[in-house]
Scaffold this motif. Structure first.
Motif, short mmCIF file in Angstrom:
data_model
loop_
_atom_site.label_atom_id
_atom_site.label_comp_id
_atom_site.label_asym_id
_atom_site.label_seq_id
_atom_site.Cartn_x
_atom_site.Cartn_y
_atom_site.Cartn_z
N ASP A 56 -49.23 -36.46 6.09
CA ASP A 56 -50.21 -37.09 5.97
C ASP A 56 -51.66 -36.39 6.15
O ASP A 56 -52.61 -36.57 5.80
CB ASP A 56 -50.32 -38.53 6.65
N ALA A 57 -51.41 -35.72 7.61
CA ALA A 57 -52.78 -35.31 7.94
C ALA A 57 -53.05 -33.88 7.57
O ALA A 57 -54.06 -33.21 7.78
CB ALA A 57 -52.78 -35.23 9.31
N GLY A 58 -52.07 -33.37 6.69
CA GLY A 58 -52.20 -32.02 6.13
C GLY A 58 -51.86 -30.82 6.99
O GLY A 58 -52.03 -29.78 6.79
N ASP A 59 -51.22 -31.28 8.09
CA ASP A 59 -51.04 -30.29 9.16
C ASP A 59 -49.40 -29.77 8.98
O ASP A 59 -48.75 -30.30 7.91
CB ASP A 59 -50.82 -30.95 10.42
N LYS A 60 -48.96 -28.66 9.44
CA LYS A 60 -47.72 -28.23 9.11
C LYS A 60 -46.88 -29.02 10.01
O LYS A 60 -46.85 -29.74 10.77
CB LYS A 60 -47.50 -26.84 9.69
N PRO A 61 -45.56 -29.04 9.11
CA PRO A 61 -44.41 -29.88 9.72
C PRO A 61 -44.14 -29.35 11.19
O PRO A 61 -44.09 -27.94 11.34
CB PRO A 61 -43.22 -29.82 8.89
N VAL A 62 -43.54 -30.15 12.25
CA VAL A 62 -43.30 -29.60 13.31
C VAL A 62 -41.81 -29.30 13.69
O VAL A 62 -41.05 -30.34 13.57
CB VAL A 62 -43.85 -30.63 14.45
N VAL A 63 -41.55 -28.47 14.15
CA VAL A 63 -40.14 -28.05 14.59
C VAL A 63 -39.95 -27.84 15.91
O VAL A 63 -40.73 -26.92 16.66
CB VAL A 63 -39.66 -26.72 13.86
N LEU A 64 -39.09 -28.77 16.64
CA LEU A 64 -38.90 -29.01 18.11
C LEU A 64 -37.73 -28.10 18.48
O LEU A 64 -36.60 -28.62 17.81
CB LEU A 64 -39.23 -30.33 18.47
N THR A 65 -37.54 -27.33 19.48
CA THR A 65 -36.34 -26.46 19.75
C THR A 65 -36.16 -26.95 21.26
O THR A 65 -37.10 -27.22 21.93
CB THR A 65 -36.65 -24.95 19.56
N THR A 66 -35.04 -26.68 21.77
CA THR A 66 -34.87 -27.10 23.18
C THR A 66 -35.32 -25.98 24.16
O THR A 66 -35.27 -26.10 25.28
CB THR A 66 -33.16 -27.10 23.40
N PHE A 67 -35.37 -24.60 23.79
CA PHE A 67 -35.49 -23.51 24.52
C PHE A 67 -36.52 -22.26 24.01
O PHE A 67 -36.49 -22.38 22.70
CB PHE A 67 -34.48 -23.13 25.57
N THR A 68 -36.94 -21.76 24.69
CA THR A 68 -38.15 -20.56 24.05
C THR A 68 -37.43 -19.71 23.12
O THR A 68 -37.86 -19.03 22.24
CB THR A 68 -38.58 -19.75 25.29
N ARG A 105 -41.21 -38.10 23.76
CA ARG A 105 -42.39 -38.45 22.65
C ARG A 105 -42.33 -37.00 21.73
O ARG A 105 -42.45 -37.64 20.54
CB ARG A 105 -43.70 -38.57 23.58
N LYS A 106 -42.32 -35.96 22.27
CA LYS A 106 -42.25 -34.98 21.32
C LYS A 106 -41.20 -34.83 20.35
O LYS A 106 -41.18 -34.56 19.18
CB LYS A 106 -42.28 -33.49 22.30
N ALA A 107 -39.90 -35.39 20.74
CA ALA A 107 -38.87 -35.32 19.88
C ALA A 107 -38.95 -36.41 18.79
O ALA A 107 -38.61 -36.26 17.59
CB ALA A 107 -37.49 -35.64 20.76
N ALA A 108 -39.58 -37.51 19.40
CA ALA A 108 -39.88 -38.69 18.45
C ALA A 108 -40.80 -38.41 17.24
O ALA A 108 -40.70 -38.65 16.25
CB ALA A 108 -40.26 -39.89 18.98
N LYS A 109 -41.65 -37.49 17.67
CA LYS A 109 -42.91 -37.20 16.69
C LYS A 109 -42.41 -35.92 15.86
O LYS A 109 -43.33 -35.56 14.95
CB LYS A 109 -44.19 -37.18 17.35
N ALA A 110 -41.52 -35.12 16.14
CA ALA A 110 -41.13 -33.85 15.51
C ALA A 110 -40.79 -34.26 14.02
O ALA A 110 -40.08 -35.42 13.74
CB ALA A 110 -40.10 -33.21 16.29
N ASP A 111 -40.84 -33.10 13.08
CA ASP A 111 -40.19 -33.50 11.81
C ASP A 111 -38.70 -32.93 11.76
O ASP A 111 -38.29 -33.40 10.87
CB ASP A 111 -40.90 -32.70 10.65
N LEU A 112 -38.25 -32.12 12.64
CA LEU A 112 -36.97 -31.30 12.66
C LEU A 112 -36.77 -31.06 14.05
O LEU A 112 -37.57 -30.44 14.91
CB LEU A 112 -36.96 -30.12 11.72
N VAL A 113 -35.46 -31.30 14.66
CA VAL A 113 -35.01 -30.82 16.15
C VAL A 113 -34.04 -29.80 15.96
O VAL A 113 -32.90 -30.04 15.19
CB VAL A 113 -34.88 -31.84 16.98
N LEU A 114 -34.08 -28.61 16.51
CA LEU A 114 -32.98 -27.54 16.73
C LEU A 114 -32.40 -27.37 18.08
O LEU A 114 -33.47 -27.27 19.11
CB LEU A 114 -33.65 -26.07 16.28
N ASP A 115 -31.18 -27.43 18.18
CA ASP A 115 -30.64 -27.08 19.57
C ASP A 115 -29.54 -25.99 19.32
O ASP A 115 -29.12 -25.90 18.14
CB ASP A 115 -30.33 -28.40 20.21
#
Length: 332
Positions: A56-68, A105-115
């Motif tokens: 909605d905000a026009g930002d990129k979708p956020v992908v959250l990973t478990t480690f670097t 909170r990060k996980a709840a707001k991410a668009d995709l989670v990778l582990d």
């Protein structure tokens, strides 16, 4: 050494398992995590409901990973189209990590989670199922190897990313997940994964070529932790380690004696240890044999940008070069 659903570093050898093994040890304090969940999850979900979404905000979708390591691989596949973040920071030990309310909170707001899967992130599985976010296990499709010693015997070895061949599978899985998330850029994700895989194949080919002159009897990789099973297999090396996972209170006399006997029996020229554990047990192996300490290897985490391994390709190239040079006695 921690789940399946395609959609759906500092601790060291002194870390001790919390409960009965299920791969890597589960953190001791579940009560603290439960309290964090109770406090943070509603806040995270509320934030999702009250604030504008990334799209909605026009930002990129956020992908959250478990480690670097996963974050860097994902960033290469995502290119400019997605925002990739890691829960853990550079240099962190990932096996016994304990999530914070901010992580939830990060996980709840991410668009995709990778582990990673393979029982690596037991700490993450405590709350990932509680948030309504697509979830992909990037190791899906890898030819799994099992831990063969101690209480962890029979559990999957999670360090599949330590093989450049396996990370090609990781990249393909990510490209498919990103295409589901952002179909308009599916072709770019596939092209990025292909280009990245070609770079990984070069690392693999160079390692095999560099080791080709090593006598068969000396084709062995001796490390502190059993984190190199996949790399050893794919490079044609036998593997020997002091402890199977970073959950030993200390290296036992029997473990050190076993490593010494292996080095002597196979005339192993060099041995190694990981950056996130104490080198002292391997020093005892060096003192008792004619092997040299070949160098420090990186496994679970990238370094800061100005460090020795700021990207995954830097990490795997570094490890491959250190191993090849120490075992063959020549610069790659």
């Amino acid at each position: 050494m921690s789940e399946h659903s395609h959609s759906t570093t500092a601790a060291d050898a002194a870390s001790a398992p919390g409960n009965a093994p299920t791969g890597h040890p589960i953190p001791r304090s579940r009560r603290g995590l439960t309290a964090a969940l109770a406090a943070a999850l509603p806040l995270g979900l509320a934030a999702c409901g009250s604030a504008a979404t990334a799209e909605d905000a026009g930002d990129k979708p956020v992908v959250l990973t478990t480690f670097t390591v996963l974050a860097d691989i994902a960033d290469n596949v995502a290119g400019e189209h997605l925002e990739v973040e890691s829960i853990t920071k550079a240099g962190a030990e990932i096996h016994g990590y304990e999530p914070t309310p901010g992580d939830i909170r990060k996980a709840a707001k991410a668009d995709l989670v990778l582990d990673n899967g393979l029982n690596l992130e037991q700490w993450f599985s405590q709350f990932v199922d509680e948030v309504d976010v697509p979830h992909t296990v990037v190791s899906e499709g890898v030819d799994e190897l099992s831990i063969t010693e101690n209480a962890y015997a029979g559990k999957p070895n999670p360090h599949a990313w330590m093989s450049p061949l396996n990370v090609q599978i990781y990249a393909e899985n990510m490209a498919r997940a990103f295409a589901d998330l952002d179909p308009d850029h599916a072709e770019d994700f596939a092209a990025n994964a292909k280009d990245y895989s070609e770079q990984l194949q070069t690392v693999q080919d160079d390692l095999v070529d560099d080791l080709s002159t090593l006598p068969k009897s000396q084709r062995a990789l001796v490390t502190c932790e059993g984190a190199f099973s996949y790399l050893a297999r794919d490079a044609g090396l036998r593997e020997k380690y002091i402890w199977p996972v970073n959950a030993e209170s200390q290296a036992t006399p029997g473990q050190i004696t076993s490593a010494i006997e292996f080095v002597e029996d196979n005339d192993v020229p060099a041995v190694f240890c990981e950056s996130t554990v104490s080198q002292a047990p391997m020093d005892r192996v060096v003192e008792a044999t004619e092997a040299e300490f070949g160098g420090t290897l990186y496994v679970d985490s990238l370094s800061e940008a100005d460090g020795p391994v700021p990207t995954y390709l830097d990490l795997i190239r570094h490890d491959a070069q250190v191993i090849a040079e120490a075992l063959t006695g020549s610069e790659s």
